[in-house]
Scaffold this motif. Structure first.
Motif, PDB file in Angstrom:
ATOM      1  N   TYR A   6      43.822  19.468 -34.956  1.00  0.00           N
ATOM      2  CA  TYR A   6      44.636  18.373 -34.406  1.00  0.00           C
ATOM      3  C   TYR A   6      44.942  18.603 -32.930  1.00  0.00           C
ATOM      4  CZ  TYR A   6      45.610  16.107 -38.843  1.00  0.00           C
ATOM      5  OH  TYR A   6      45.497  15.411 -39.997  1.00  0.00           O
ATOM      6  N   PHE A   7      44.801  17.528 -32.179  1.00  0.00           N
ATOM      7  CA  PHE A   7      45.204  17.568 -30.780  1.00  0.00           C
ATOM      8  C   PHE A   7      46.216  16.464 -30.512  1.00  0.00           C
ATOM      9  CE2 PHE A   7      41.019  19.486 -30.823  1.00  0.00           C
ATOM     10  CZ  PHE A   7      41.206  20.603 -30.023  1.00  0.00           C
ATOM     11  N   VAL A   8      47.098  16.717 -29.567  1.00  0.00           N
ATOM     12  CA  VAL A   8      48.029  15.660 -29.168  1.00  0.00           C
ATOM     13  C   VAL A   8      47.908  15.429 -27.669  1.00  0.00           C
ATOM     14  CG1 VAL A   8      49.797  15.852 -30.963  1.00  0.00           C
ATOM     15  CG2 VAL A   8      49.826  17.449 -29.043  1.00  0.00           C
ATOM     16  N   ASP A   9      47.979  14.174 -27.287  1.00  0.00           N
ATOM     17  CA  ASP A   9      48.082  13.857 -25.859  1.00  0.00           C
ATOM     18  C   ASP A   9      49.555  13.732 -25.541  1.00  0.00           C
ATOM     19  OD1 ASP A   9      45.411  13.865 -25.832  1.00  0.00           O
ATOM     20  OD2 ASP A   9      45.143  11.693 -25.579  1.00  0.00           O
ATOM     21  N   ILE A  10      49.968  14.529 -24.559  1.00  0.00           N
ATOM     22  CA  ILE A  10      51.396  14.629 -24.251  1.00  0.00           C
ATOM     23  C   ILE A  10      51.679  14.012 -22.889  1.00  0.00           C
ATOM     24  CG2 ILE A  10      53.250  16.263 -23.712  1.00  0.00           C
ATOM     25  CD1 ILE A  10      52.759  16.433 -26.594  1.00  0.00           C
ATOM     26  N   LEU A  11      52.705  13.195 -22.877  1.00  0.00           N
ATOM     27  CA  LEU A  11      53.176  12.615 -21.619  1.00  0.00           C
ATOM     28  C   LEU A  11      54.352  13.451 -21.129  1.00  0.00           C
ATOM     29  CD1 LEU A  11      53.221  10.311 -19.528  1.00  0.00           C
ATOM     30  CD2 LEU A  11      54.705   9.047 -21.096  1.00  0.00           C
ATOM     31  N   LEU A  12      54.251  13.927 -19.887  1.00  0.00           N
ATOM     32  CA  LEU A  12      55.315  14.768 -19.337  1.00  0.00           C
ATOM     33  C   LEU A  12      56.182  13.956 -18.377  1.00  0.00           C
ATOM     34  CD1 LEU A  12      53.022  17.818 -18.616  1.00  0.00           C
ATOM     35  CD2 LEU A  12      54.860  17.747 -20.313  1.00  0.00           C
ATOM     36  N   PRO A  13      57.460  14.287 -18.302  1.00  0.00           N
ATOM     37  CA  PRO A  13      58.341  13.512 -17.418  1.00  0.00           C
ATOM     38  C   PRO A  13      58.171  13.919 -15.962  1.00  0.00           C
ATOM     39  CG  PRO A  13      59.592  15.228 -18.507  1.00  0.00           C
ATOM     40  CD  PRO A  13      58.188  15.334 -19.030  1.00  0.00           C
ATOM     41  N   LEU A  14      56.948  13.927 -15.495  1.00  0.00           N
ATOM     42  CA  LEU A  14      56.647  14.367 -14.137  1.00  0.00           C
ATOM     43  C   LEU A  14      55.811  13.289 -13.473  1.00  0.00           C
ATOM     44  CD1 LEU A  14      55.450  17.980 -15.044  1.00  0.00           C
ATOM     45  CD2 LEU A  14      57.649  17.333 -14.063  1.00  0.00           C
ATOM     46  N   PRO A  15      55.836  13.222 -12.164  1.00  0.00           N
ATOM     47  CA  PRO A  15      55.066  12.162 -11.495  1.00  0.00           C
ATOM     48  C   PRO A  15      53.563  12.420 -11.558  1.00  0.00           C
ATOM     49  CG  PRO A  15      56.163  13.541  -9.887  1.00  0.00           C
ATOM     50  CD  PRO A  15      56.616  14.013 -11.222  1.00  0.00           C
ATOM     51  N   LEU A  16      53.009  12.363 -12.737  1.00  0.00           N
ATOM     52  CA  LEU A  16      51.588  12.622 -12.920  1.00  0.00           C
ATOM     53  C   LEU A  16      50.934  11.411 -13.558  1.00  0.00           C
ATOM     54  CD1 LEU A  16      52.086  16.138 -14.477  1.00  0.00           C
ATOM     55  CD2 LEU A  16      51.170  15.665 -12.195  1.00  0.00           C
ATOM     56  N   GLN A  17      49.700  11.180 -13.137  1.00  0.00           N
ATOM     57  CA  GLN A  17      49.002   9.992 -13.625  1.00  0.00           C
ATOM     58  C   GLN A  17      48.565  10.155 -15.078  1.00  0.00           C
ATOM     59  OE1 GLN A  17      48.849   6.600 -13.224  1.00  0.00           O
ATOM     60  NE2 GLN A  17      48.552   7.166 -11.099  1.00  0.00           N
ATOM     61  N   ASN A  18      48.207  11.387 -15.458  1.00  0.00           N
ATOM     62  CA  ASN A  18      47.550  11.567 -16.754  1.00  0.00           C
ATOM     63  C   ASN A  18      48.448  12.159 -17.821  1.00  0.00           C
ATOM     64  OD1 ASN A  18      45.134  10.800 -15.514  1.00  0.00           O
ATOM     65  ND2 ASN A  18      44.929  12.880 -14.703  1.00  0.00           N
ATOM     66  N   THR A  19      47.991  11.990 -19.045  1.00  0.00           N
ATOM     67  CA  THR A  19      48.599  12.756 -20.121  1.00  0.00           C
ATOM     68  C   THR A  19      47.786  14.047 -20.269  1.00  0.00           C
ATOM     69  OG1 THR A  19      47.194  11.632 -21.696  1.00  0.00           O
ATOM     70  CG2 THR A  19      49.406  10.748 -21.375  1.00  0.00           C
ATOM     71  N   PHE A  20      48.316  15.005 -21.018  1.00  0.00           N
ATOM     72  CA  PHE A  20      47.618  16.272 -21.183  1.00  0.00           C
ATOM     73  C   PHE A  20      47.436  16.564 -22.663  1.00  0.00           C
ATOM     74  CE2 PHE A  20      49.359  16.186 -17.048  1.00  0.00           C
ATOM     75  CZ  PHE A  20      48.413  16.818 -16.256  1.00  0.00           C
ATOM     76  N   THR A  21      46.266  17.127 -22.963  1.00  0.00           N
ATOM     77  CA  THR A  21      45.950  17.371 -24.361  1.00  0.00           C
ATOM     78  C   THR A  21      46.336  18.794 -24.754  1.00  0.00           C
ATOM     79  OG1 THR A  21      44.135  15.824 -24.173  1.00  0.00           O
ATOM     80  CG2 THR A  21      44.115  17.296 -26.069  1.00  0.00           C
ATOM     81  N   TYR A  22      47.023  18.913 -25.861  1.00  0.00           N
ATOM     82  CA  TYR A  22      47.387  20.227 -26.395  1.00  0.00           C
ATOM     83  C   TYR A  22      46.894  20.337 -27.819  1.00  0.00           C
ATOM     84  CZ  TYR A  22      50.441  20.925 -22.413  1.00  0.00           C
ATOM     85  OH  TYR A  22      50.923  21.091 -21.133  1.00  0.00           O
TER      86      TYR A  22
END
Ligand code: ADP
Ligand code: ZN
Length: 824
Positions: A6-22
């Motif tokens: 299982y992978f999750v795409d995580i949205l961080l509360p930072l000024p970043l365009q992308n989500t990150f996969t964990y």
């Protein structure tokens, strides 16, 4: 069969365009869900609480995934539909999704903290089972109560400390102080309930008999419990209350719990006050005019999503809102009620609670974190006393609605619906209309002085227009008169900043024990220090503005960066000591008034006097209670407040409103003057408004006097069309900022070229903004104008590409780029 990872795409509360996969640890697979938060490592040992926005099985190819660490929530904290809303904000207002998340979530939800390790209070001191490294960490914790991961790395020489920490945790030596978790803990109270076996009198008696001999203390606690819960069918009390009476009873209570006599019940406590409704909705009898307006809104809603309710001040728009809310609530829908100022909420909240009681929640930025989380949860979860109606300022559009039926935006023309800084620079009014569409809900925009944009939308049929042009109960609109300052100055009839006309009115009113509101457009523009000899004015060293004198602190202050310096005794430029105060602000007016009216109770309401959560409410309350005779204030006094003993309103200087260098100045001054005037003479009596000006021929003044919104709107629409401004054109402002002026200039030149290559004559600038340096940053900006009929989504995409490209190049990297869509 092979197990799927299982992978999750995580949205961080930072000024970043992308989500990150964990990657999801196997033991957490059962807990993950879109909308829950997970703690994830990000950049150098930092941990963040990020949101799961997607769950999947594709490992990213570009980087090796890290493991997500833990799931923070039992249930999702946002609704799916909110993610769509965030997406829209991010693309419409050209900011990152992380920016939106950071603004949307109460801060308690998005804390990022480097985790620290503390000694477990249950640790018994036995170090025999510890490894050499574990021992060293434990030792260190005796000297320093908290250690960061980085410090643990140093102590142990390990790069990866996770295993070591896990072992120490398993051995009960340390705890990970996870502030992310701690911050959102609800307040839990333990209640003690009598086991249902003993609810029956006879059985209770038996129980006492049984205990009597051996357990005196238990009997004592039980007796007290019975005493305190008398009259309840299911006896129950807070453990803390019982302990208040018998402070040493902790162990005995435990025993009674063990014996199944008391059943402990955990309850989440409400931190927010709420009250039951006291009035029935059919107590409201709409006037004829109100009824017609109400019916019209209903009819229009059959084929339009937005209705603009143009109702003069005091026409009773709120009662119409309440009737509309009633309908939405009865059909099980949620309601969002937006106001421009939290300050306004206290009056409205009382009116709403009268009818809707505990269904009404309030949400705004002056609540503390816990309170905000509680409101959030009571909108999100339907189990305990849900808030079906949320009243709030701008940020309330981010509440987790899942079944919105109605949005009300009161005082829709107000500019404070727009967030200036930081991104997302959204307009809550416009965002709320989009939100309503997502929910297939209806929106009412209400105002006595609609924004030109909304009025235009009504004219072209996008919104329905409903008008309410009479005051409720036929109270007269106030008589508005001009005080000609030119003439009065010439004839020497001025008293400081007060014309004789205004002085007379005020004197009369005070005699009759009526109240007065004086409006001075801002606390700024106010008292400046100026050298009589060389004209020098002290300026802020960080910003391109003159400093303002604040009497209370006896300092010169910058309204942009907060810098404060003592008042110089001599002119720093020419050395003369002829420094005098020029201009006038709210503080000065308050002072002068006390000279002319020594017996009057005078109060000031501006940013300086209303910083704390309750200060504003207190001033308003005092004014309502007539503990204040004259209220002097800035914009704040204009906003929809409803007082019934105000007979005189004075606008001290119309000129700096009207001649403000902005294409909206004309519209704004009309709105302000009409709104302030609306505070005069609410019941029975006709109020009196005095507008002071040096230029009595400004056409807008006559429009205010005649209460002729239409004339103002039409002349403005005409101007805007001719000069290519909203609502005919859309604006996007792009500002560049840098501390080094030369770096800024180079960047501006480069960007200017690229913007023109792409958008040719749609680009205006670069120009310095009104204040060209703020907080040590020099600023230059471009204005892009596009005909409203062209596809703005395409334009934004292209602009985005241009700006990203621009920022990629080395010399431009250090420049801050600020994009403001639909700037105000
Ligand atoms: P607006 O918001 O349009 O300026 P309000 O809603 O504040 O006006 O109404 C002005 C005053 O008239 C308030 O004191 C309100 O309580 C009173 N009022 C309006 N409509 C009614 C009604 N139908 N019944 C009783 N009072 C009303
Ligand atoms: Zn400054």
């Amino acid at each position: 069969m092979e197990r799927l990872t299982y992978f999750v795409d995580i949205l961080l509360p930072l000024p970043l365009q992308n989500t990150f996969t964990y990657r999801v640890p196997q033991e957490l697979e059962g807990e993950i869900a879109v909308g829950k938060r997970m703690v994830v490592p990000f950049a150098n040992h930092k941990k963040y609480a990020g949101l799961i926005v997607r769950i999947h099985h594709q490992a990213p190819t570009a980087y090796i995934t890290k493991y997500a660490q833990s799931v923070l929530d039992e249930k999702p904290i946002i609704q799916d539909i909110q993610l769509d809303f965030w997406q829209w904000i991010s693309s419409y207002y050209m900011c990152t999704l992380g920016d939106v998340m950071a603004t949307a979530l109460p801060s308690a939800f998005k804390l990022s903290n480097e985790s620290t390790i503390v000694l477990n209070p249950d640790f018994d001191g036995d170090v025999s089972t510890l490894s050499e490294r574990e021992f060293r960490v434990t030792e260190a914790l005796h000297h320093k109560p908290e250690l960061s991961i980085e410090e643990i790395s140093k102590i142990t020489g390990l790069v990866k400390t996770i295993h070591l920490i896990k072992n120490l945790r398993d051995k009960n030596v340390v705890m990970v102080k996870d502030e992310i978790m701690e911050k959102i803990k609800p307040k839990i109270e333990i209640y003690l309930r009598l086991h249902s076996d003993y609810e029956d009198e006879e059985k209770l008696q038996n129980l006492f008999d049984r205990l009597e001999k051996r357990a005196v203390k238990q009997v004592e606690v039980l007796m007290l419990f019975i005493h305190l819960t008398n009259g309840q069918t299911h006896r129950e009390i807070k453990r803390s209350e019982l302990l208040k009476e018998l402070p040493n009873a902790t162990a005995i209570i435990q025993t009674l719990i063990r014996k199944d006599i008391f059943i402990p019940v955990e309850r989440t406590e409400m931190r927010l006050e709420s009250a039951d409704s006291t009035h029935a909705l059919n107590d409201i009898h709409l006037s004829n005019e109100q009824q017609i307006a109400f019916d019209e809104i209903q009819q229009h809603f059959q084929n339009k999503n937005v209705a603009l309710l143009h109702g003069v001040t005091g026409s009773g728009k709120t009662e119409i809102y309440i009737k509309l809310i009633e309908q939405a609530v009865n059909s099980g829908k949620q309601v969002l009620y937006l106001l421009p100022e939290i300050a306004l909420t206290s009056q409205i909240i009382q009116r709403l609670r009268k009818y809707f009681g505990k269904k009404v929640g309030v949400y705004h930025s002056k609540f503390n974190e816990q309170e905000r989380v509680e409101v959030w949860q009571r909108v999100m979860n339907k189990d305990e006393q849900p808030f079906q109606i949320v009243l709030g300022a701008r940020s309330a559009v981010f509440m987790p609605f899942d079944n919105l039926g109605l949005v009300i935006v009161d005082e829709e023309h107000e500019t404070s619906f727009k967030q200036y800084d930081p991104a997302p620079r959204y307009n809550a009014r416009d965002a709320a209309i989009y939100l309503a569409n997502l929910h297939q809900a209806k929106t009412v925009l209400g105002s006595a002085t609609p924004s030109i944009e909304s009025y235009f939308n009504a004219q072209i049929g996008k919104y329905a227009l409903v008008e309410l042009l009479k005051r409720y109960g036929n109270t007269n609109l106030p008589a508005i008169r001009i005080a000609d300052l030119k003439q009065e100055t010439r004839e020497k009839t001025m008293h400081a900043h007060f014309s004789s006309l205004l002085m007379d009115e005020m004197t009369q009113a005070l005699k009759k024990k009526e109240q007065i509101i004086l409006f001075q457009n801002r606390r700024g523009f106010s008292l400046r220090l100026e050298c009589d000899v060389c004209g020098y004015m002290p300026e802020c060293t960080n910003c391109d503005v003159t400093l303002t004198y604040h009497k209370h602190s006896d300092m010169l202050k910058c309204h942009y960066c907060g810098l404060g310096i003592p008042v110089p005794q001599k002119c720093p430029k020419c050395g003369h000591s002829h420094l005098t105060m020029k201009g006038f602000g709210t503080e000065k007016i308050e002072d002068d008034l006390s000279v002319f009216f020594p017996d009057a109770k005078i109060r000031r309401m501006d940013l300086d006097t209303t910083r704390s959560k309750n200060a504003y409410r207190q001033i308003i309350q005092d004014f309502e209670d007539r503990k204040i005779d004259i209220l002097v204030g800035t914009q704040m006094v204009t906003k929809g407040l409803d007082f019934d003993n105000v007979s005189v309103v004075g606008i001290l200087s119309a000129d700096n409103l009207i001649s403000f260098p902005d294409f909206r100045a004309y519209e704004r001054s009309f709105q302000l003057m009409a709104q302030v005037s609306g505070r005069a003479g609410r019941r029975d009596t006709q109020g009196s408004v005095i507008i002071q000006t040096y230029n009595k021929n400004f056409p807008v003044l006559q429009q205010v006097i005649d209460n002729n919104y239409l004339a103002m709107a039409l002349s403005q629409l005409n101007d805007r069309q001719q000069f290519h401004y909203p609502p005919y054109y859309r604006l996007i402002r792009v500002a560049l900022k840098h501390k080094d002026f030369n770096v800024l200039e180079k960047g501006v030149t480069a960007l200017s070229q690229q913007l023109r290559e792409n958008f040719s004559n749609h680009v205006l600038g670069p120009n310095f903004p009104l204040v060209s340096r703020i907080n040590t940053y020099y600023i230059k900006e471009f204005l892009l104008k596009f005909d409203r009929r062209i596809n703005i989504t395409e334009v934004k995409k292209q602009l985005s590409d241009v700006l990203q490209n621009f920022s990629k190049h080395a010399p431009n990297k250090s420049l801050r780029v600020v994009i403001d869509v639909d700037p105000l």
